[in-house]
Design an enzyme around this catalytic site. Structure first.
Site, PDB file in Angstrom:
ATOM      1  N   GLU A   5      47.589  13.496  33.762  1.00 47.67           N
ATOM      2  CA  GLU A   5      47.408  14.253  32.521  1.00 47.67           C
ATOM      3  C   GLU A   5      47.482  15.754  32.785  1.00 47.67           C
ATOM      4  OE1 GLU A   5      43.752  13.063  30.624  1.00 47.67           O
ATOM      5  OE2 GLU A   5      44.298  10.944  30.680  1.00 47.67           O
ATOM      6  N   GLU A   8      50.275  11.875  23.538  1.00 52.16           N
ATOM      7  CA  GLU A   8      49.179  11.124  22.914  1.00 52.16           C
ATOM      8  C   GLU A   8      48.612  11.887  21.723  1.00 52.16           C
ATOM      9  OE1 GLU A   8      46.317   9.304  25.516  1.00 52.16           O
ATOM     10  OE2 GLU A   8      45.032   8.714  23.840  1.00 52.16           O
TER      11      GLU A   8
HETATM   12  O1  KIV Z   1      45.233   4.962  30.144  1.00 50.85           O
HETATM   13  C1  KIV Z   1      46.043   4.641  29.282  1.00 50.85           C
HETATM   14  O2  KIV Z   1      46.056   3.508  28.776  1.00 50.85           O
HETATM   15  C2  KIV Z   1      47.007   5.641  28.834  1.00 50.85           C
HETATM   16  C3  KIV Z   1      47.822   5.309  27.634  1.00 50.85           C
HETATM   17  C4  KIV Z   1      46.984   5.313  26.426  1.00 50.85           C
HETATM   18  C5  KIV Z   1      48.992   6.195  27.503  1.00 50.85           C
HETATM   19  O3  KIV Z   1      47.097   6.670  29.407  1.00 50.85           O
END
Ligand code: KIV
Length: 279
Positions: free
Chosen positions: A114, A181
Site C-alpha cells: 500500500e 480502493e
Molecule cells: O487485503 C485485501 O484483501 C486487499 C483487497 C481488498 C484489494 O488488499
C-alpha cells in the site's frame, strides 16, 4: 502453466477485463482457480476474514507466508499475488526486499503493498531485484483507516490530482498493476485511462481495467461488514448454518451416522473376536 504478470498487462492492452479474488486457504483457492479467475490475491484482509481481527494491522509475515503456501498448493491457472503486511515494508527498503522474498519463496508470483508516491523508491528497489509489485492506492486499510476510517477517496479536485500523481509515480517505479480502493468512479476512470498498467478497482466503479473482491464477501460468508461495493453472488453463511443445524439435530436424534457412513468387520474375524472376548 499459470498466468504471468505480463499476461495481466496484456489483458489491458486487449481491453479484456481482469478478475481478481482473494484467497487464503487451499479449498476455496482451488475453487477460485478452477473458475479461471485471473488473479488470486492473498490479501492481508485475511486478518479479518480468516483470523477475526478488527483490521489488518496485527497480520504478521509468518501468517501471510502460511496463507500464501496454502494458496500456492491450490492454484494451477491464476497469477498469485500476496500482500506485504503492515510494517513489513515501511521500516526500510531492506526489510521490504527481504519480506517480498519470503512471500515469493512461499509461492507468490508477485507482492502487493500500500502507498502512493512515498513508496515509489521501495517499489523500484523490489522490482530491481526481480520481484513484480502490485501497487495499492486510494483507501489503504493499513494506514488510511487509522486516521480517517473507511472513506471514499478522491472526491475533491486536490485529492483526485494527488491520486492521479500517485498512480503515475507507481507506474514509473515499475508496478505491473495498481489496486484502486474506494476511489470515486470518475477519478478511477481517469487513472485507468492515464496509466498503461491495469488498474484493479474495489469500490471504484466500472471504469477500471479489472475488479477485485474479498471471496467471503462475494460468497456471502462474512457478516461483520457488508461493504456497499461488494456484490453477493450467494448467501453461503445461511446455507452453512442450516447444514450445521441439521447435522447437530441428526447427531442428537441418532439419524447420523447411517449404515452407508460406517464400516463393517469381516464376519469371520468378528466371530473370532466374539469367541475371544466371550461375547
Ligand atoms: O487485503 C485485501 O484483501 C486487499 C483487497 C481488498 C484489494 O488488499
Amino acid at each position: 502453466m499459470h498466468k504471468s504478470t505480463q499476461d495481466i498487462i496484456n489483458m489491458k492492452k486487449r481491453k479484456e477485463k481482469i478478475s481478481v479474488v482473494t484467497g487464503y486457504d487451499y479449498t476455496l483457492a482451488s475453487l477460485c482457480d478452477k473458475a479461471q479467475v485471473d488473479v488470486l490475491l492473498v490479501g492481508d484482509s485475511a486478518g479479518m476474514v480468516m483470523l477475526g481481527y478488527e483490521n489488518t494491522i496485527p497480520v504478521t509475515m509468518d501468517q501471510m507466508c502460511m496463507f500464501t503456501e496454502a494458496v500456492s498448493r491450490a492454484r494451477k491457472n491464476s497469477l498469485l499475488v500476496s500482500d506485504l503486511p503492515f510494517m513489513s515494508y515501511q521500516t526500510s527498503i531492506e526489510d521490504a526486499i527481504r519480506n517480498s522474498g519470503k512471500l515469493i519463496k512461499a509461492g507468490a508470483d508477485a507482492v502487493k503493498l500500500e502507498g502512493g508516491s512515498v513508496m515509489a523508491e521501495t517499489i523500484s528497489s523490489i522490482v530491481d531485484v526481480g520481484i513484480p509489485v502490485m501497487g495499492h492506492i486510494g483507501l489503504q486499510p493499513q494506514t488510511t483507516v487509522l486516521s480517517q476510517g473507511y472513506k471514499v477517496q478522491g472526491k475533491t479536485k486536490d485529492t483526485a490530482l494527488r491520486l492521479i500523481e500517485d498512480a503515475k509515480k507507481l507506474e514509473e517505479a515499475g508496478v505491473f498493476s495498481i489496486v484502486l480502493e474506494m476511489v470515486s468512479h470518475e477519478v478511477a476512470e481517469i487513472i485507468s485511462e492515464t496509466i498503461n498498467v491495469p488498474a484493479i478497482g474495489i469500490g471504484s466503479g466500472l471504469g477500471c481495467d479489472g475488479q477485485v473482491l474479498v471471496v467471503q464477501d462475494l460468497l456471502g460468508m462474512y457478516d461483520k461488514i457488508k461493504p456497499k461495493f461488494a456484490k453477493r453472488y450467494m448467501n453461503l453463511s445461511e446455507d452453512i448454518v442450516k447444514s450445521l443445524e441439521s447435522y447437530r439435530e441428526d447427531v442428537a436424534s441418532g439419524t447420523f451416522p447411517a449404515e452407508e457412513n460406517w464400516f463393517l468387520m469381516d464376519e469371520d474375524e468378528l466371530k473370532k473376536l466374539r469367541e475371544h472376548i466371550g461375547g
